[in-house]
Write a protein that holds these residues in place. Structure first.
Motif, short mmCIF file in Angstrom:
data_model
loop_
_atom_site.label_atom_id
_atom_site.label_comp_id
_atom_site.label_asym_id
_atom_site.label_seq_id
_atom_site.Cartn_x
_atom_site.Cartn_y
_atom_site.Cartn_z
N GLY A 58 15.21 6.41 -75.04
CA GLY A 58 15.31 5.78 -74.20
C GLY A 58 14.32 6.33 -73.44
O GLY A 58 13.35 7.28 -74.22
N PRO A 59 13.76 6.51 -72.23
CA PRO A 59 12.51 7.05 -72.33
C PRO A 59 13.02 8.61 -71.69
O PRO A 59 13.99 9.15 -71.26
N ALA A 60 11.29 9.43 -71.43
CA ALA A 60 11.64 10.64 -72.10
C ALA A 60 12.65 11.14 -70.72
O ALA A 60 12.89 12.40 -70.86
N SER A 61 11.95 10.70 -69.92
CA SER A 61 12.37 10.98 -68.21
C SER A 61 13.78 11.11 -68.07
O SER A 61 14.58 11.84 -67.35
N ALA A 62 14.59 10.26 -69.40
CA ALA A 62 16.29 10.18 -68.53
C ALA A 62 16.48 11.15 -69.22
O ALA A 62 17.22 12.41 -68.65
N ALA A 63 15.96 12.05 -70.63
CA ALA A 63 16.27 13.22 -70.70
C ALA A 63 16.38 14.58 -70.67
O ALA A 63 16.94 15.47 -70.26
N LEU A 64 15.30 14.71 -69.57
CA LEU A 64 14.45 14.97 -68.11
C LEU A 64 15.49 15.73 -67.53
O LEU A 64 16.38 16.79 -67.21
N ALA A 65 15.85 14.64 -66.56
CA ALA A 65 17.02 14.30 -66.02
C ALA A 65 18.36 14.06 -66.22
O ALA A 65 19.38 14.79 -65.23
N LEU A 66 18.49 14.42 -67.69
CA LEU A 66 20.20 14.84 -68.05
C LEU A 66 20.19 16.35 -68.36
O LEU A 66 21.54 16.84 -68.61
N ALA A 67 19.39 17.69 -68.07
CA ALA A 67 19.21 18.05 -68.39
C ALA A 67 20.16 19.38 -67.46
O ALA A 67 20.57 20.19 -68.59
N GLU A 68 20.64 19.09 -67.05
CA GLU A 68 21.20 20.23 -66.23
C GLU A 68 22.31 19.33 -65.86
O GLU A 68 23.99 20.11 -65.49
#
Length: 84
Positions: A58-68
């Motif tokens: 998936g998109p890199a942005s999704a991984a960053l969004a899930l970080a929390e």
């Protein structure tokens, strides 16, 4: 302590629109985690049983969004494995 493997967060931030292959290690109910992972925009390629984790694309942005997310314990690149 970062949930991301060394250098991975920086790589994801550099190109947030890139499609990435990752291993997401989770805790808690794997079925509930899978729902959240898919809602974030990932396609689950494989669910692991021995270690609670998912191979995703998936998109890199999704991984960053899930970080929390409290249920997400570790994010690492999913590299091909070659048997010698």
């Amino acid at each position: 302590i970062s949930k991301f493997a060394p250098g991975l967060r920086e790589s994801l931030m550099a190109d947030q629109s890139a499609e990435v292959n990752l291993i997401l290690r989770v805790q808690g109910d794997p079925a509930a985690c899978r729902v959240q992972i898919e809602r974030a925009g990932f396609r689950v390629r494989r669910a692991f049983r021995l270690v609670p984790a998912f191979a995703v694309t998936g998109p890199a942005s999704a991984a960053l969004a899930l970080a929390e997310a409290s249920w997400l314990t570790q994010v690492e690149p999913d590299h091909p494995v070659h048997i010698m």
